[in-house]
Design a protein around this motif. Sequence first.
Motif, PDB file in Angstrom:
ATOM      1  N   ASN A  42      17.756  46.491  37.233  1.00 39.03           N
ATOM      2  CA  ASN A  42      17.348  47.819  36.781  1.00 39.03           C
ATOM      3  C   ASN A  42      17.657  48.089  35.308  1.00 39.03           C
ATOM      4  N   GLN A  43      18.035  47.058  34.555  1.00 37.15           N
ATOM      5  CA  GLN A  43      18.263  47.242  33.127  1.00 37.15           C
ATOM      6  C   GLN A  43      16.938  47.489  32.405  1.00 37.15           C
ATOM      7  N   THR A  44      17.002  48.216  31.287  1.00 39.83           N
ATOM      8  CA  THR A  44      15.792  48.469  30.496  1.00 39.83           C
ATOM      9  C   THR A  44      15.298  47.175  29.866  1.00 39.83           C
ATOM     10  N   ASP A  45      14.062  47.184  29.399  1.00 48.84           N
ATOM     11  CA  ASP A  45      13.505  46.000  28.734  1.00 48.84           C
ATOM     12  C   ASP A  45      14.357  45.598  27.534  1.00 48.84           C
ATOM     13  N   GLU A  46      14.710  46.580  26.703  1.00 50.02           N
ATOM     14  CA  GLU A  46      15.469  46.275  25.482  1.00 50.02           C
ATOM     15  C   GLU A  46      16.846  45.709  25.810  1.00 50.02           C
ATOM     16  N   ASP A  47      17.537  46.349  26.746  1.00 51.57           N
ATOM     17  CA  ASP A  47      18.871  45.874  27.115  1.00 51.57           C
ATOM     18  C   ASP A  47      18.819  44.501  27.758  1.00 51.57           C
ATOM     19  N   SER A  48      17.861  44.295  28.644  1.00 53.47           N
ATOM     20  CA  SER A  48      17.797  43.005  29.348  1.00 53.47           C
ATOM     21  C   SER A  48      17.501  41.864  28.387  1.00 53.47           C
ATOM     22  N   GLN A  49      16.726  42.122  27.335  1.00 50.47           N
ATOM     23  CA  GLN A  49      16.428  41.070  26.364  1.00 50.47           C
ATOM     24  C   GLN A  49      17.640  40.724  25.515  1.00 50.47           C
ATOM     25  N   ASN A  50      18.547  41.663  25.331  1.00 49.76           N
ATOM     26  CA  ASN A  50      19.816  41.368  24.662  1.00 49.76           C
ATOM     27  C   ASN A  50      20.773  40.659  25.617  1.00 49.76           C
ATOM     28  N   PHE A  51      20.882  41.185  26.827  1.00 44.48           N
ATOM     29  CA  PHE A  51      21.845  40.654  27.780  1.00 44.48           C
ATOM     30  C   PHE A  51      21.522  39.217  28.192  1.00 44.48           C
ATOM     31  N   ILE A  52      20.237  38.870  28.209  1.00 44.69           N
ATOM     32  CA  ILE A  52      19.895  37.518  28.652  1.00 44.69           C
ATOM     33  C   ILE A  52      20.338  36.484  27.613  1.00 44.69           C
ATOM     34  N   LYS A  53      20.465  36.905  26.358  1.00 46.58           N
ATOM     35  CA  LYS A  53      21.035  36.020  25.329  1.00 46.58           C
ATOM     36  C   LYS A  53      22.544  35.946  25.446  1.00 46.58           C
ATOM     37  N   PHE A  54      23.163  37.098  25.677  1.00 44.92           N
ATOM     38  CA  PHE A  54      24.629  37.177  25.711  1.00 44.92           C
ATOM     39  C   PHE A  54      25.233  36.567  26.976  1.00 44.92           C
ATOM     40  N   LEU A  55      24.534  36.727  28.109  1.00 41.22           N
ATOM     41  CA  LEU A  55      25.187  36.523  29.398  1.00 41.22           C
ATOM     42  C   LEU A  55      24.608  35.408  30.264  1.00 41.22           C
ATOM     43  N   THR A  56      23.615  34.689  29.776  1.00 42.55           N
ATOM     44  CA  THR A  56      23.071  33.587  30.581  1.00 42.55           C
ATOM     45  C   THR A  56      23.130  32.290  29.784  1.00 42.55           C
ATOM     46  N   PHE A  57      22.746  31.212  30.451  1.00 42.53           N
ATOM     47  CA  PHE A  57      22.774  29.901  29.811  1.00 42.53           C
ATOM     48  C   PHE A  57      21.363  29.378  29.523  1.00 42.53           C
ATOM     49  N   TYR A  58      20.366  30.257  29.599  1.00 41.57           N
ATOM     50  CA  TYR A  58      19.035  29.877  29.167  1.00 41.57           C
ATOM     51  C   TYR A  58      19.088  29.538  27.679  1.00 41.57           C
ATOM     52  N   ASN A  59      18.355  28.488  27.270  1.00 42.15           N
ATOM     53  CA  ASN A  59      18.358  28.136  25.854  1.00 42.15           C
ATOM     54  C   ASN A  59      17.380  29.020  25.080  1.00 42.15           C
ATOM     55  N   GLU A  60      17.347  28.832  23.774  1.00 41.56           N
ATOM     56  CA  GLU A  60      16.571  29.714  22.908  1.00 41.56           C
ATOM     57  C   GLU A  60      15.084  29.686  23.247  1.00 41.56           C
ATOM     58  N   ASN A  61      14.536  28.492  23.487  1.00 38.84           N
ATOM     59  CA  ASN A  61      13.109  28.389  23.811  1.00 38.84           C
ATOM     60  C   ASN A  61      12.793  29.028  25.158  1.00 38.84           C
ATOM     61  N   GLU A  62      13.670  28.824  26.137  1.00 45.22           N
ATOM     62  CA  GLU A  62      13.456  29.419  27.462  1.00 45.22           C
ATOM     63  C   GLU A  62      13.464  30.944  27.391  1.00 45.22           C
ATOM     64  N   ILE A  63      14.355  31.490  26.577  1.00 47.89           N
ATOM     65  CA  ILE A  63      14.423  32.946  26.446  1.00 47.89           C
ATOM     66  C   ILE A  63      13.188  33.487  25.742  1.00 47.89           C
ATOM     67  N   LYS A  64      12.731  32.797  24.709  1.00 40.78           N
ATOM     68  CA  LYS A  64      11.508  33.224  24.010  1.00 40.78           C
ATOM     69  C   LYS A  64      10.318  33.245  24.958  1.00 40.78           C
ATOM     70  N   LYS A  65      10.214  32.214  25.811  1.00 43.48           N
ATOM     71  CA  LYS A  65       9.110  32.155  26.773  1.00 43.48           C
ATOM     72  C   LYS A  65       9.209  33.276  27.805  1.00 43.48           C
ATOM     73  N   LEU A  66      10.432  33.550  28.272  1.00 43.65           N
ATOM     74  CA  LEU A  66      10.626  34.634  29.240  1.00 43.65           C
ATOM     75  C   LEU A  66      10.207  35.978  28.655  1.00 43.65           C
ATOM     76  N   ILE A  67      10.620  36.240  27.414  1.00 41.76           N
ATOM     77  CA  ILE A  67      10.308  37.511  26.769  1.00 41.76           C
ATOM     78  C   ILE A  67       8.807  37.640  26.540  1.00 41.76           C
ATOM     79  N   GLU A  68       8.170  36.539  26.142  1.00 36.30           N
ATOM     80  CA  GLU A  68       6.723  36.558  25.919  1.00 36.30           C
ATOM     81  C   GLU A  68       5.976  36.811  27.230  1.00 36.30           C
ATOM     82  N   THR A  69       6.400  36.140  28.295  1.00 32.92           N
ATOM     83  CA  THR A  69       5.780  36.349  29.607  1.00 32.92           C
ATOM     84  C   THR A  69       5.966  37.794  30.055  1.00 32.92           C
ATOM     85  N   HIS A  70       7.146  38.318  29.791  1.00 37.33           N
ATOM     86  CA  HIS A  70       7.444  39.701  30.168  1.00 37.33           C
ATOM     87  C   HIS A  70       6.530  40.679  29.412  1.00 37.33           C
ATOM     88  N   ARG A  71       6.306  40.420  28.150  1.00 37.71           N
ATOM     89  CA  ARG A  71       5.449  41.309  27.359  1.00 37.71           C
ATOM     90  C   ARG A  71       4.014  41.307  27.865  1.00 37.71           C
TER      91      ARG A  71
END
Length: 413
Positions: free
Chosen positions: A252-281
Amino acid sequence: MSILKELQWRGLIKQITNEERLLKAEKNHSAVYCGFDPTADSLHVGHLMMIIMLKRFSDFGFKAIALVGGGTGMIGDPSFKSDERQLQTNEQLLKNFNSIEKQLKSIIKGVEFKNNKDWLGKFSMIDFLREVGKDFNISYLLNKESIATRISTGLSFTEFSYTMLQAYDFYHLYINDDCKVQLGGSDQWGNLTSGTDYISSKVGSDKTEAVGVTIPLLLKADGTKFGKTSSGAIWLDENKTSVYNFYQFWLNQTDEDSQNFIKFLTFYNENEIKKLIETHRNEPKNRHVQKALAESLTNFVHGQEKLDQAKLLTEGFFKGSIFDLDKSLIELAIKSMNSIEVKKNESLADSLIKVKAVQSKRELREFIASKAISYNNVVLVKEDLLIADINPIFENKIIIKKGKKSYFVLTII
Protein backbone atom coordinates in the motif's frame (compact mmCIF):
# COMPACT_ATOMS: atom_id res chain seq x y z
CA MET A 1 31.47 -3.00 -8.16
CA SER A 2 32.72 -2.00 -4.71
CA ILE A 3 30.52 -1.69 -1.63
CA LEU A 4 31.06 2.08 -1.85
CA LYS A 5 29.68 2.27 -5.40
CA GLU A 6 26.81 -0.04 -4.46
CA LEU A 7 25.76 2.19 -1.57
CA GLN A 8 26.21 5.38 -3.61
CA TRP A 9 23.91 4.43 -6.50
CA ARG A 10 21.27 3.32 -4.00
CA GLY A 11 21.54 6.66 -2.14
CA LEU A 12 22.45 4.86 1.07
CA ILE A 13 25.36 7.00 2.27
CA LYS A 14 24.57 10.07 4.32
CA GLN A 15 28.03 10.57 5.87
CA ILE A 16 31.30 8.67 5.82
CA THR A 17 34.47 9.41 7.76
CA ASN A 18 36.89 8.00 5.18
CA GLU A 19 36.13 6.36 1.82
CA GLU A 20 39.63 4.92 1.33
CA ARG A 21 39.46 3.06 4.63
CA LEU A 22 36.13 1.57 3.66
CA LEU A 23 37.58 0.23 0.41
CA LYS A 24 40.61 -1.13 2.29
CA ALA A 25 38.34 -2.88 4.79
CA GLU A 26 36.46 -4.49 1.90
CA LYS A 27 39.71 -5.68 0.31
CA ASN A 28 40.85 -7.22 3.60
CA HIS A 29 37.45 -8.82 4.34
CA SER A 30 37.31 -7.02 7.67
CA ALA A 31 34.27 -6.95 9.93
CA VAL A 32 31.44 -4.42 9.98
CA TYR A 33 28.96 -3.91 12.77
CA CYS A 34 25.87 -2.03 13.79
CA GLY A 35 24.05 -1.97 17.10
CA PHE A 36 20.49 -2.74 18.13
CA ASP A 37 19.47 -1.68 21.64
CA PRO A 38 16.88 -4.02 23.20
CA THR A 39 14.29 -1.35 23.95
CA ALA A 40 11.42 -3.68 22.94
CA ASP A 41 10.93 -7.41 22.45
CA SER A 42 10.85 -7.02 18.66
CA LEU A 43 12.47 -4.89 15.98
CA HIS A 44 10.23 -2.96 13.59
CA VAL A 45 10.40 -1.86 9.96
CA GLY A 46 12.43 1.19 10.96
CA HIS A 47 15.30 -1.23 11.71
CA LEU A 48 15.13 -2.90 8.29
CA MET A 49 17.52 -0.45 6.62
CA MET A 50 20.28 -1.40 9.05
CA ILE A 51 19.52 -5.14 8.97
CA ILE A 52 19.66 -5.09 5.18
CA MET A 53 22.86 -3.02 5.28
CA LEU A 54 24.54 -5.81 7.25
CA LYS A 55 23.43 -8.28 4.58
CA ARG A 56 24.77 -6.03 1.81
CA PHE A 57 28.18 -5.78 3.46
CA SER A 58 28.20 -9.53 4.03
CA ASP A 59 27.51 -10.08 0.32
CA PHE A 60 30.59 -7.95 -0.45
CA GLY A 61 32.87 -10.15 1.67
CA PHE A 62 32.73 -8.38 5.04
CA LYS A 63 32.22 -10.31 8.26
CA ALA A 64 28.93 -8.93 9.56
CA ILE A 65 28.39 -8.42 13.29
CA ALA A 66 25.06 -7.55 14.90
CA LEU A 67 25.67 -6.03 18.31
CA VAL A 68 22.64 -6.31 20.57
CA GLY A 69 23.24 -3.80 23.35
CA GLY A 70 22.60 -5.66 26.57
CA GLY A 71 24.90 -3.12 28.24
CA THR A 72 24.07 0.15 26.48
CA GLY A 73 20.39 -0.79 26.58
CA MET A 74 20.57 -0.32 30.34
CA ILE A 75 21.58 3.32 29.77
CA GLY A 76 19.66 4.65 26.77
CA ASP A 77 20.84 6.73 23.83
CA PRO A 78 20.08 10.47 24.29
CA SER A 79 20.12 11.19 20.56
CA PHE A 80 17.67 14.05 19.98
CA LYS A 81 15.07 12.75 22.46
CA SER A 82 13.20 15.43 24.36
CA ASP A 83 13.41 13.61 27.65
CA GLU A 84 15.14 10.76 29.43
CA ARG A 85 14.42 7.19 28.43
CA GLN A 86 12.69 5.13 31.08
CA LEU A 87 15.21 2.60 32.35
CA GLN A 88 14.16 -1.03 31.96
CA THR A 89 14.60 -3.81 34.47
CA ASN A 90 17.31 -6.42 33.98
CA GLU A 91 14.60 -9.03 33.45
CA GLN A 92 12.91 -7.03 30.68
CA LEU A 93 16.24 -6.28 28.99
CA LEU A 94 17.16 -9.97 29.01
CA LYS A 95 13.77 -10.91 27.54
CA ASN A 96 14.12 -8.25 24.84
CA PHE A 97 17.73 -9.26 24.12
CA ASN A 98 16.84 -12.93 23.66
CA SER A 99 13.84 -12.09 21.46
CA ILE A 100 15.82 -9.74 19.21
CA GLU A 101 18.76 -12.13 18.88
CA LYS A 102 16.38 -14.94 17.88
CA GLN A 103 14.63 -12.63 15.44
CA LEU A 104 17.83 -11.45 13.78
CA LYS A 105 19.17 -15.00 13.49
CA SER A 106 16.03 -16.05 11.65
CA ILE A 107 16.35 -13.14 9.20
CA ILE A 108 20.10 -12.88 8.49
CA LYS A 109 22.11 -16.03 7.96
CA GLY A 110 25.83 -16.07 8.70
CA VAL A 111 25.87 -12.97 10.90
CA GLU A 112 27.80 -13.07 14.18
CA PHE A 113 26.06 -11.80 17.30
CA LYS A 114 27.65 -9.92 20.16
CA ASN A 115 26.33 -8.57 23.47
CA ASN A 116 28.21 -5.51 24.71
CA LYS A 117 27.28 -6.39 28.27
CA ASP A 118 29.93 -9.12 27.96
CA TRP A 119 32.68 -6.46 28.14
CA LEU A 120 30.97 -3.34 29.49
CA GLY A 121 29.60 -5.35 32.39
CA LYS A 122 33.13 -6.20 33.54
CA PHE A 123 34.08 -2.56 34.14
CA SER A 124 33.86 -1.07 37.61
CA MET A 125 33.02 2.64 37.62
CA ILE A 126 36.61 3.49 38.64
CA ASP A 127 38.07 1.29 35.89
CA PHE A 128 35.86 2.85 33.22
CA LEU A 129 36.70 6.40 34.27
CA ARG A 130 40.43 5.59 34.30
CA GLU A 131 40.61 3.55 31.10
CA VAL A 132 38.00 5.25 28.92
CA GLY A 133 36.70 8.47 30.49
CA LYS A 134 40.14 10.10 30.61
CA ASP A 135 40.31 10.03 26.79
CA PHE A 136 37.16 12.15 26.36
CA ASN A 137 37.35 15.91 26.73
CA ILE A 138 34.21 17.55 28.14
CA SER A 139 34.19 20.30 25.50
CA TYR A 140 34.47 17.59 22.81
CA LEU A 141 31.40 15.81 24.19
CA LEU A 142 29.40 19.02 24.58
CA ASN A 143 29.90 19.71 20.88
CA LYS A 144 28.15 16.47 19.96
CA GLU A 145 24.81 17.49 18.46
CA SER A 146 22.86 14.76 20.26
CA ILE A 147 24.20 16.07 23.57
CA ALA A 148 24.12 19.79 22.76
CA THR A 149 20.44 19.68 21.78
CA ARG A 150 19.56 18.18 25.15
CA ILE A 151 21.58 20.45 27.45
CA SER A 152 18.86 23.10 27.62
CA THR A 153 16.07 20.62 28.34
CA GLY A 154 18.05 18.47 30.75
CA LEU A 155 20.42 15.54 30.34
CA SER A 156 21.49 13.13 33.04
CA PHE A 157 25.07 11.95 33.39
CA THR A 158 23.74 8.47 32.61
CA GLU A 159 22.72 9.38 29.06
CA PHE A 160 25.65 11.80 28.76
CA SER A 161 27.97 8.78 29.08
CA TYR A 162 26.28 6.79 26.30
CA THR A 163 28.54 8.05 23.50
CA MET A 164 31.63 6.92 25.45
CA LEU A 165 30.16 3.44 25.89
CA GLN A 166 29.40 3.15 22.18
CA ALA A 167 32.87 4.41 21.32
CA TYR A 168 34.37 1.71 23.51
CA ASP A 169 32.19 -0.91 21.78
CA PHE A 170 33.77 0.01 18.45
CA TYR A 171 37.26 -0.07 19.97
CA HIS A 172 36.63 -3.49 21.56
CA LEU A 173 35.43 -4.96 18.26
CA TYR A 174 38.24 -3.22 16.36
CA ILE A 175 40.90 -4.85 18.58
CA ASN A 176 39.30 -8.24 19.09
CA ASP A 177 37.30 -8.90 15.91
CA ASP A 178 39.13 -6.99 13.16
CA CYS A 179 36.04 -4.75 12.93
CA LYS A 180 36.96 -1.68 10.91
CA VAL A 181 33.50 -0.32 10.01
CA GLN A 182 30.58 0.86 12.13
CA LEU A 183 27.17 1.53 10.56
CA GLY A 184 24.47 3.80 11.96
CA GLY A 185 21.56 6.04 11.12
CA SER A 186 22.28 9.69 10.42
CA ASP A 187 21.26 10.54 13.99
CA GLN A 188 24.19 8.37 15.16
CA TRP A 189 26.92 10.42 13.48
CA GLY A 190 28.15 11.88 16.77
CA ASN A 191 28.42 8.44 18.36
CA LEU A 192 30.19 6.99 15.31
CA THR A 193 32.79 9.76 15.22
CA SER A 194 33.33 9.32 18.96
CA GLY A 195 34.28 5.75 18.13
CA THR A 196 36.62 6.56 15.24
CA ASP A 197 38.26 9.36 17.26
CA TYR A 198 38.68 7.12 20.31
CA ILE A 199 40.27 4.36 18.24
CA SER A 200 42.58 6.92 16.66
CA SER A 201 43.66 8.10 20.11
CA LYS A 202 44.38 4.52 21.20
CA VAL A 203 46.19 3.10 18.15
CA GLY A 204 47.55 6.32 16.63
CA SER A 205 46.06 8.67 14.06
CA ASP A 206 48.56 7.43 11.44
CA LYS A 207 47.65 3.76 12.02
CA THR A 208 43.90 3.74 12.51
CA GLU A 209 41.74 2.00 9.92
CA ALA A 210 38.40 2.70 11.59
CA VAL A 211 35.61 4.17 9.50
CA GLY A 212 32.06 5.25 10.32
CA VAL A 213 29.21 5.21 7.79
CA THR A 214 25.75 6.64 8.35
CA ILE A 215 22.69 6.08 6.19
CA PRO A 216 19.79 8.49 5.61
CA LEU A 217 16.76 8.25 7.87
CA LEU A 218 13.97 6.42 6.09
CA LEU A 219 11.27 9.03 5.51
CA LYS A 220 8.21 9.15 3.32
CA ALA A 221 8.12 11.52 0.37
CA ASP A 222 6.06 13.97 2.42
CA GLY A 223 8.80 14.06 5.08
CA THR A 224 6.84 12.16 7.72
CA LYS A 225 8.37 9.39 9.79
CA PHE A 226 8.38 5.99 8.16
CA GLY A 227 7.11 2.79 9.78
CA LYS A 228 4.15 4.12 11.75
CA THR A 229 0.49 3.57 10.91
CA SER A 230 -2.74 4.61 12.55
CA SER A 231 -2.65 1.31 14.45
CA GLY A 232 0.98 1.72 15.55
CA ALA A 233 4.38 0.39 14.56
CA ILE A 234 4.87 -2.35 11.96
CA TRP A 235 6.79 -5.02 13.84
CA LEU A 236 8.99 -7.79 12.44
CA ASP A 237 7.50 -10.24 14.95
CA GLU A 238 4.50 -11.88 13.27
CA ASN A 239 2.75 -12.16 16.65
CA LYS A 240 2.77 -8.36 16.91
CA THR A 241 2.17 -7.60 13.21
CA SER A 242 0.73 -10.46 11.15
CA VAL A 243 2.58 -11.50 8.01
CA TYR A 244 -0.47 -10.50 5.97
CA ASN A 245 -0.50 -6.99 7.47
CA PHE A 246 3.27 -6.74 6.98
CA TYR A 247 2.84 -7.68 3.30
CA GLN A 248 -0.06 -5.23 2.90
CA PHE A 249 1.95 -2.42 4.50
CA TRP A 250 4.44 -2.54 1.64
CA LEU A 251 1.80 -3.20 -1.01
CA ASN A 252 0.00 0.00 0.00
CA GLN A 253 2.97 2.36 -0.32
CA THR A 254 2.64 5.27 -2.76
CA ASP A 255 4.33 5.11 -6.16
CA GLU A 256 6.96 7.67 -5.12
CA ASP A 257 7.75 6.01 -1.80
CA SER A 258 7.86 2.51 -3.24
CA GLN A 259 10.34 3.58 -5.93
CA ASN A 260 12.65 4.91 -3.22
CA PHE A 261 12.16 1.99 -0.86
CA ILE A 262 12.88 -0.62 -3.53
CA LYS A 263 16.37 0.88 -3.90
CA PHE A 264 16.95 1.18 -0.16
CA LEU A 265 15.43 -2.08 1.04
CA THR A 266 15.76 -4.78 -1.62
CA PHE A 267 18.55 -6.57 -3.42
CA TYR A 268 17.30 -5.92 -6.94
CA ASN A 269 20.15 -4.50 -9.02
CA GLU A 270 20.07 -1.16 -10.80
CA ASN A 271 18.89 -2.54 -14.16
CA GLU A 272 16.17 -4.67 -12.54
CA ILE A 273 14.84 -1.65 -10.65
CA LYS A 274 14.83 0.51 -13.79
CA LYS A 275 12.83 -2.17 -15.62
CA LEU A 276 10.37 -2.51 -12.73
CA ILE A 277 9.78 1.25 -12.60
CA GLU A 278 9.34 1.45 -16.38
CA THR A 279 6.86 -1.45 -16.36
CA HIS A 280 5.02 0.22 -13.51
CA ARG A 281 4.74 3.49 -15.43
CA ASN A 282 3.22 1.66 -18.39
CA GLU A 283 0.78 -0.29 -16.19
CA PRO A 284 0.34 1.75 -12.98
CA LYS A 285 -2.85 -0.05 -11.93
CA ASN A 286 -0.93 -3.32 -11.59
CA ARG A 287 1.39 -1.76 -8.94
CA HIS A 288 4.44 -3.72 -10.13
CA VAL A 289 6.91 -1.88 -7.89
CA GLN A 290 4.76 -2.24 -4.78
CA LYS A 291 4.28 -5.96 -5.42
CA ALA A 292 8.01 -6.50 -5.93
CA LEU A 293 8.74 -4.52 -2.75
CA ALA A 294 6.15 -6.41 -0.68
CA GLU A 295 7.26 -9.82 -1.94
CA SER A 296 10.97 -9.12 -1.48
CA LEU A 297 10.67 -7.82 2.09
CA THR A 298 8.10 -10.37 3.27
CA ASN A 299 10.33 -13.15 1.94
CA PHE A 300 13.41 -11.56 3.55
CA VAL A 301 11.83 -11.22 6.99
CA HIS A 302 9.39 -14.14 7.13
CA GLY A 303 10.45 -16.60 4.41
CA GLN A 304 8.89 -17.93 1.21
CA GLU A 305 6.23 -20.09 2.89
CA LYS A 306 4.81 -17.16 4.87
CA LEU A 307 4.98 -14.96 1.77
CA ASP A 308 2.92 -17.52 -0.16
CA GLN A 309 0.35 -17.53 2.64
CA ALA A 310 0.17 -13.73 2.63
CA LYS A 311 -0.45 -13.74 -1.12
CA LEU A 312 -3.18 -16.36 -0.77
CA LEU A 313 -4.80 -14.33 1.99
CA THR A 314 -4.61 -11.21 -0.16
CA GLU A 315 -6.40 -13.05 -2.96
CA GLY A 316 -8.99 -14.34 -0.49
CA PHE A 317 -9.62 -10.91 1.05
CA PHE A 318 -9.80 -8.97 -2.19
CA LYS A 319 -11.69 -11.51 -4.31
CA GLY A 320 -14.18 -12.20 -1.54
CA SER A 321 -13.31 -15.89 -1.30
CA ILE A 322 -11.88 -16.03 2.21
CA PHE A 323 -14.26 -18.84 3.24
CA ASP A 324 -12.93 -20.92 0.35
CA LEU A 325 -9.48 -20.99 1.96
CA ASP A 326 -8.41 -23.93 4.10
CA LYS A 327 -8.87 -23.76 7.86
CA SER A 328 -5.26 -22.89 8.68
CA LEU A 329 -5.32 -19.91 6.30
CA ILE A 330 -8.64 -18.67 7.66
CA GLU A 331 -7.15 -18.80 11.14
CA LEU A 332 -4.23 -16.72 9.88
CA ALA A 333 -6.68 -14.31 8.26
CA ILE A 334 -8.50 -13.87 11.56
CA LYS A 335 -5.25 -12.71 13.19
CA SER A 336 -5.05 -9.94 10.60
CA MET A 337 -8.54 -8.53 11.25
CA ASN A 338 -9.74 -5.88 13.68
CA SER A 339 -11.34 -7.79 16.53
CA ILE A 340 -13.14 -7.35 19.83
CA GLU A 341 -14.53 -9.63 22.52
CA VAL A 342 -18.31 -9.86 22.88
CA LYS A 343 -20.80 -11.63 25.15
CA LYS A 344 -23.68 -13.83 23.98
CA ASN A 345 -26.33 -11.51 25.37
CA GLU A 346 -25.01 -8.52 23.41
CA SER A 347 -26.75 -7.36 20.25
CA LEU A 348 -24.98 -7.83 16.95
CA ALA A 349 -25.71 -4.20 16.05
CA ASP A 350 -23.95 -2.86 19.15
CA SER A 351 -21.01 -5.21 18.52
CA LEU A 352 -20.65 -3.99 14.94
CA ILE A 353 -20.49 -0.41 16.16
CA LYS A 354 -17.97 -1.36 18.84
CA VAL A 355 -15.66 -3.11 16.35
CA LYS A 356 -16.08 -0.07 14.03
CA ALA A 357 -17.59 -2.06 11.18
CA VAL A 358 -20.31 0.62 11.11
CA GLN A 359 -20.61 4.05 12.68
CA SER A 360 -24.24 3.83 13.78
CA LYS A 361 -27.41 1.73 13.61
CA ARG A 362 -28.64 3.98 10.86
CA GLU A 363 -25.57 3.15 8.77
CA LEU A 364 -26.04 -0.54 9.61
CA ARG A 365 -29.59 -0.41 8.21
CA GLU A 366 -28.20 1.07 4.97
CA PHE A 367 -25.72 -1.80 4.65
CA ILE A 368 -28.45 -4.34 5.37
CA ALA A 369 -30.71 -2.80 2.72
CA SER A 370 -27.94 -3.11 0.11
CA LYS A 371 -27.00 -6.62 1.31
CA ALA A 372 -23.47 -5.36 1.89
CA ILE A 373 -22.80 -6.87 5.30
CA SER A 374 -22.61 -10.53 6.35
CA TYR A 375 -21.62 -12.76 9.27
CA ASN A 376 -19.82 -16.09 8.74
CA ASN A 377 -20.65 -15.81 5.03
CA VAL A 378 -24.40 -15.33 5.71
CA VAL A 379 -25.96 -12.09 4.47
CA LEU A 380 -27.36 -10.04 7.34
CA VAL A 381 -31.06 -9.27 6.77
CA LYS A 382 -32.17 -7.84 10.13
CA GLU A 383 -30.56 -5.68 12.77
CA ASP A 384 -32.09 -7.15 15.93
CA LEU A 385 -29.95 -10.30 16.12
CA LEU A 386 -28.22 -11.24 19.33
CA ILE A 387 -24.75 -12.76 19.37
CA ALA A 388 -26.43 -15.87 20.83
CA ASP A 389 -28.51 -16.20 17.63
CA ILE A 390 -25.40 -16.78 15.51
CA ASN A 391 -23.54 -20.06 15.14
CA PRO A 392 -19.84 -19.24 15.59
CA ILE A 393 -17.01 -20.78 13.58
CA PHE A 394 -13.73 -22.06 15.03
CA GLU A 395 -15.47 -22.53 18.40
CA ASN A 396 -16.06 -18.86 19.28
CA LYS A 397 -15.52 -16.61 16.24
CA ILE A 398 -17.91 -14.59 14.13
CA ILE A 399 -16.37 -13.16 10.95
CA ILE A 400 -18.02 -9.99 9.71
CA LYS A 401 -17.61 -8.89 6.11
CA LYS A 402 -18.54 -5.36 5.06
CA GLY A 403 -18.53 -4.45 1.41
CA LYS A 404 -16.09 -6.29 -0.83
CA LYS A 405 -12.97 -6.48 1.34
CA SER A 406 -13.45 -5.20 4.91
CA TYR A 407 -13.37 -7.91 7.57
CA PHE A 408 -13.80 -7.89 11.34
CA VAL A 409 -13.85 -10.53 14.07
CA LEU A 410 -16.12 -10.92 17.06
CA THR A 411 -14.75 -13.33 19.68
CA ILE A 412 -17.44 -14.69 21.99
CA ILE A 413 -16.43 -14.87 25.66
